[in-house]
Design a protein around this motif. Sequence first.
Motif, PDB file in Angstrom:
ATOM      1  N   ARG A  87       0.826  -0.872   0.012  1.00  0.00           N
ATOM      2  CA  ARG A  87      -0.098   0.221  -0.026  1.00  0.00           C
ATOM      3  C   ARG A  87       0.842   1.343   0.022  1.00  0.00           C
ATOM      4  NH1 ARG A  87      -2.498  -1.314   4.377  1.00  0.00           N
ATOM      5  NH2 ARG A  87      -1.886   0.540   6.365  1.00  0.00           N
ATOM      6  N   LEU A 129      -3.100  -7.096  -7.409  1.00  0.00           N
ATOM      7  CA  LEU A 129      -4.299  -6.518  -7.242  1.00  0.00           C
ATOM      8  C   LEU A 129      -5.141  -7.052  -6.150  1.00  0.00           C
ATOM      9  CD1 LEU A 129      -5.673  -3.833  -7.083  1.00  0.00           C
ATOM     10  CD2 LEU A 129      -6.587  -4.635  -9.269  1.00  0.00           C
ATOM     11  N   TRP A 130      -5.533  -8.555  -6.688  1.00  0.00           N
ATOM     12  CA  TRP A 130      -6.138  -9.788  -5.501  1.00  0.00           C
ATOM     13  C   TRP A 130      -5.817  -9.925  -4.090  1.00  0.00           C
ATOM     14  CZ3 TRP A 130      -4.834 -14.803  -3.257  1.00  0.00           C
ATOM     15  CH2 TRP A 130      -5.399 -15.329  -3.211  1.00  0.00           C
ATOM     16  N   SER A 133      -6.646  -6.348  -2.493  1.00  0.00           N
ATOM     17  CA  SER A 133      -8.098  -6.577  -1.947  1.00  0.00           C
ATOM     18  C   SER A 133      -8.728  -7.497  -0.777  1.00  0.00           C
ATOM     19  CB  SER A 133      -9.183  -7.128  -3.203  1.00  0.00           C
ATOM     20  OG  SER A 133      -8.812  -6.778  -4.313  1.00  0.00           O
ATOM     21  N   ARG A 134      -7.927  -8.500  -0.956  1.00  0.00           N
ATOM     22  CA  ARG A 134      -7.721  -9.670   0.419  1.00  0.00           C
ATOM     23  C   ARG A 134      -7.421  -9.125   1.594  1.00  0.00           C
ATOM     24  NH1 ARG A 134      -5.054 -14.130   1.813  1.00  0.00           N
ATOM     25  NH2 ARG A 134      -5.899 -15.197   2.528  1.00  0.00           N
ATOM     26  N   ASP A 135      -6.432  -8.684   1.584  1.00  0.00           N
ATOM     27  CA  ASP A 135      -5.798  -7.659   2.732  1.00  0.00           C
ATOM     28  C   ASP A 135      -6.668  -6.453   3.239  1.00  0.00           C
ATOM     29  OD1 ASP A 135      -3.386  -9.576   2.231  1.00  0.00           O
ATOM     30  OD2 ASP A 135      -2.021  -7.669   1.541  1.00  0.00           O
ATOM     31  N   GLU A 136      -7.693  -6.509   1.862  1.00  0.00           N
ATOM     32  CA  GLU A 136      -8.160  -5.266   2.589  1.00  0.00           C
ATOM     33  C   GLU A 136      -9.960  -5.339   3.258  1.00  0.00           C
ATOM     34  OE1 GLU A 136      -9.788  -2.181  -0.800  1.00  0.00           O
ATOM     35  OE2 GLU A 136     -11.003  -1.146   1.038  1.00  0.00           O
ATOM     36  N   ALA A 137     -10.060  -6.278   2.371  1.00  0.00           N
ATOM     37  CA  ALA A 137     -11.806  -7.726   3.193  1.00  0.00           C
ATOM     38  C   ALA A 137     -10.592  -7.873   4.551  1.00  0.00           C
ATOM     39  CB  ALA A 137     -11.702  -8.826   2.142  1.00  0.00           C
ATOM     40  N   VAL A 139      -8.737  -5.936   6.863  1.00  0.00           N
ATOM     41  CA  VAL A 139      -9.686  -5.187   7.378  1.00  0.00           C
ATOM     42  C   VAL A 139     -10.853  -4.636   7.851  1.00  0.00           C
ATOM     43  CG1 VAL A 139      -8.762  -2.535   7.934  1.00  0.00           C
ATOM     44  CG2 VAL A 139      -6.684  -5.003   7.021  1.00  0.00           C
ATOM     45  N   VAL A 140     -10.826  -4.848   6.629  1.00  0.00           N
ATOM     46  CA  VAL A 140     -12.768  -4.639   6.647  1.00  0.00           C
ATOM     47  C   VAL A 140     -13.626  -4.911   7.974  1.00  0.00           C
ATOM     48  CG1 VAL A 140     -15.013  -4.472   5.824  1.00  0.00           C
ATOM     49  CG2 VAL A 140     -12.836  -3.105   4.420  1.00  0.00           C
ATOM     50  N   GLU A 141     -13.175  -6.977   8.044  1.00  0.00           N
ATOM     51  CA  GLU A 141     -13.993  -7.295   8.847  1.00  0.00           C
ATOM     52  C   GLU A 141     -13.081  -7.448  10.310  1.00  0.00           C
ATOM     53  OE1 GLU A 141     -15.069 -10.092   7.911  1.00  0.00           O
ATOM     54  OE2 GLU A 141     -15.548 -10.873  10.322  1.00  0.00           O
ATOM     55  N   TYR A 235     -15.037 -13.832   3.331  1.00  0.00           N
ATOM     56  CA  TYR A 235     -13.757 -12.606   2.811  1.00  0.00           C
ATOM     57  C   TYR A 235     -12.204 -12.867   2.924  1.00  0.00           C
ATOM     58  CZ  TYR A 235     -12.340 -12.890   7.725  1.00  0.00           C
ATOM     59  OH  TYR A 235     -11.835 -13.059   8.779  1.00  0.00           O
TER      60      TYR A 235
END
Lengths: 244, 244
Positions: A87, A129-130, A133-137, A139-141, A235
């Motif tokens: 990031r 990018l996947w 995306s998974r790392d961000e998912a 953090v959201v979780e 996720y």
Amino acid sequence: MNAIENSPLARKLMAFVALSAGELAVLERLHQRRRTFAAGRDLVHQGQPEQAAYILSEGWVCSYKIQPDGSRQIVDFQIPGDFLGLRSVLLQASDHSIEPIMQIEAAEVLADDLITAFAETPRLAMAILWAASRDEAMVVEHLVGLGRRDADERMAHFLLELGARLELVGMGSKSGYDCPLTQYHLADALGLSAVHVNRVLRQLREDGLATFRAGKVTFDNYDRLVALAEFDPAYLDQARPFLK
Amino acid sequence: MNAIENSPLARKLMAFVALSAGELAVLERLHQRRRTFAAGRDLVHQGQPEQAAYILSEGWVCSYKIQPDGSRQIVDFQIPGDFLGLRSVLLQASDHSIEPIMQIEAAEVLADDLITAFAETPRLAMAILWAASRDEAMVVEHLVGLGRRDADERMAHFLLELGARLELVGMGSKSGYDCPLTQYHLADALGLSAVHVNRVLRQLREDGLATFRAGKVTFDNYDRLVALAEFDPAYLDQARPFLK
């Protein structure tokens, strides 16, 4: 020396896309600047400009933010196959710090290396990018779970998520995994005191759900632990290859 | 019809990289499947497989997660120039739902469109990865702030972050911005009750810091509001172009 397709990152990305020999060669080139870092010395400092990203191949690190009052909040841990500072390599200054928990090995990746790799193989770009995306998912979780889960559930969810991530890179199973984290790491990451962490771990052990002792997490009853945490690994998106 | 370089997404990406005419043409092609969506009808459902991503060009949406107990937690709001569901287009199933707050216009983008665009212009791929990095940095900032900021500080930080994001796409300034959110949206996003939101907003107004009324946020004293929130916009990384 291991073939690149056995590297943790390749194993992880292969959950998303079946990489060709050519794509694996590009991935191998991203691993060329291998570095060793000692425990406890930051790889990346919050606020640092123009830092590199790293592909972690051995060992664990933690990512944390220093608050204006000087306190430290652990955002997450990274395990082999994870990008470190991906990031931040695109941001002008890193928004967090990264510290090795033990001696680690990591390959340095500069923004230019990524641009070159992306130009050669857009499928690898999509795979990276996947992973982002998974790392961000994750953090959201964590964000959503923070207000909702009590201490037992949070710990159970944390141990299960780590287990699933480690299983993807061949370092864990539904029986358990080796884990170098201390109770202080767990406390900083879960927003609990060290005493509270100790009590929660004892409870999980006495209930026959999980044991964390001597650097090892053992799932004593995986299914009941999943039920306690309401852990749904969707996720983490590691079920099947997507792009052939 | 506006030229693509005036689109909110182009304005945003130009904070990261000076896009060439050829790169803008690729970006324009990503906007070709324009759709209109009514308020209150989900674009994307949590758990939905194989959904598209969208580039939001007009209007606001909210992203939320449904908890196992059925309650709803707003993760964030998206504004013009933001990707919707970019994270999920690469995941097997969406980890969240997306609902328009008002009638919106958005361009549908499929995973194949992204692969094609990335193959043509790796710099655009990097710019999109930058936007995804910035989105993740925001979630991390919210995660870390949740335990640390009290209700006043959280509201102040939220209003300032939205203002900075809107300024980047030409829809806000240090004076303020138009804002279609209700107090219920603010409550769901900030983990407060609607009554508490009302009280906090009254306090900010009476202290001469900010006024949110009739669909408009006014910064009555920007610098004092920044001081209250300890708002450091570095994580939004919108200060200068990076790649020439």
